[in-house]
Design a protein around this motif. Sequence first.
Motif, PDB file in Angstrom:
ATOM      1  N   TYR A 233      17.160  21.261  66.286  1.00 39.20           N
ATOM      2  CA  TYR A 233      17.278  22.581  65.662  1.00 39.20           C
ATOM      3  C   TYR A 233      18.330  23.427  66.380  1.00 39.20           C
TER       4      TYR A 233
ATOM      5  N   ILE B 247      21.820  24.886  64.754  1.00 39.40           N
ATOM      6  CA  ILE B 247      22.317  26.271  64.760  1.00 39.40           C
ATOM      7  C   ILE B 247      23.764  26.311  65.243  1.00 39.40           C
TER       8      ILE B 247
ATOM      9  N   VAL C  74      24.722  26.211  61.260  1.00 42.69           N
ATOM     10  CA  VAL C  74      24.511  27.597  60.827  1.00 42.69           C
ATOM     11  C   VAL C  74      25.671  28.497  61.246  1.00 42.69           C
TER      12      VAL C  74
ATOM     13  N   SER D  93      28.435  30.139  58.738  1.00 41.98           N
ATOM     14  CA  SER D  93      28.528  31.601  58.658  1.00 41.98           C
ATOM     15  C   SER D  93      29.957  32.076  58.871  1.00 41.98           C
TER      16      SER D  93
ATOM     17  N   TYR E  19      27.815  21.083  54.094  1.00 42.78           N
ATOM     18  CA  TYR E  19      26.853  21.762  54.957  1.00 42.78           C
ATOM     19  C   TYR E  19      25.458  21.815  54.349  1.00 42.78           C
TER      20      TYR E  19
ATOM     21  N   ILE F 286      22.418  20.528  56.503  1.00 40.19           N
ATOM     22  CA  ILE F 286      21.418  21.472  57.011  1.00 40.19           C
ATOM     23  C   ILE F 286      20.024  21.083  56.534  1.00 40.19           C
TER      24      ILE F 286
END
Length: 313
Positions: free
Chosen positions: A200, A204, A208, A212, A252, A256
């Motif tokens: 995890y 990130i 993530v 972003s 992605y 993800i």
Amino acid sequence: MEFENQTNSRDFILLGLFSSSQTSLVFFSFLCIIFIITVTENTLMILLIHKNLRLHTPMYFLLSHLSFMDILHISNIVPKMIANFLSGSRTISFAGCGFQVFLSLTLLGGECLLLAAMSYDRYVAICNPLRYPILMNEHVSILMAFASWLVGTINSTVHTAYALQFPFCGSRAIDHFFYEVPAMLKLSCVDTSHYKRGMYVSGIIFLVIPFSIIFASYVQVLLTVLQMKSSEAWKKSFSTCSFHMIVIMMYYGPFIFTYMRPKSHHTPGQDKFLAIFYTILTPTLNPIIYSFRNKDVLTAMKNVLLTNFLLKR
């Protein structure tokens, strides 16, 4: 039992996407064609960037690394699938598993960071064009590419070393078409929750945050273009950003969903379907979306073809 008898205690079984039946021959042929197209178009992209001086820019330098990663990524997975289909054997050695998962994680992580770097390049080029030579010069692009490879390799080394030490109980048949960590964890007979937490954290960092950055970059690009008076520039930028975001979502999104959802929610069929997007489809689409739709690349290709044609005559 039939599969298990084909292996020794260190071998695994990759159940794959298809079985050795006549109905799966169509899918096998399609996979071979996709592999040839992907390797050819990415190799062509690298050669064009290397030979044409007009393409010696930070953007195309990063694109050449993306093409190289895509070649390695699809070559790490598809040839083994083809060999297993032709031979009728689905075994993969423990060393082969280690190499496949290490290279796969290196390239997946590196490509996530590289795509973020490419979006930053487009953001600077359109939103801060006067500062582009300072913010995105040759040294910066080299540093970005090197960091993508290095950080991806370090992350992969840690995860591979950790994952391969888990003991496996019972069947060693992996219901997947390559040795992927989430599918492998299902075979372990010990608690893997600590490792999942590490996944995890990596998710990130590599998924993530880069996603972003990419999303924010394209939003800023579109806002900047909307302020321009030229409707043609607006349409061209909107079309380019739309195609880029479609490929980004195809890469992605499944990535993800596979690596950041709870272990109990994983199903073999779903994992295999999602993995097709970031292991086979996006390496095929990347050169088309990022390069072959570009005017400079098409001009460079035309010049190469004309030059070779004239030399032969």
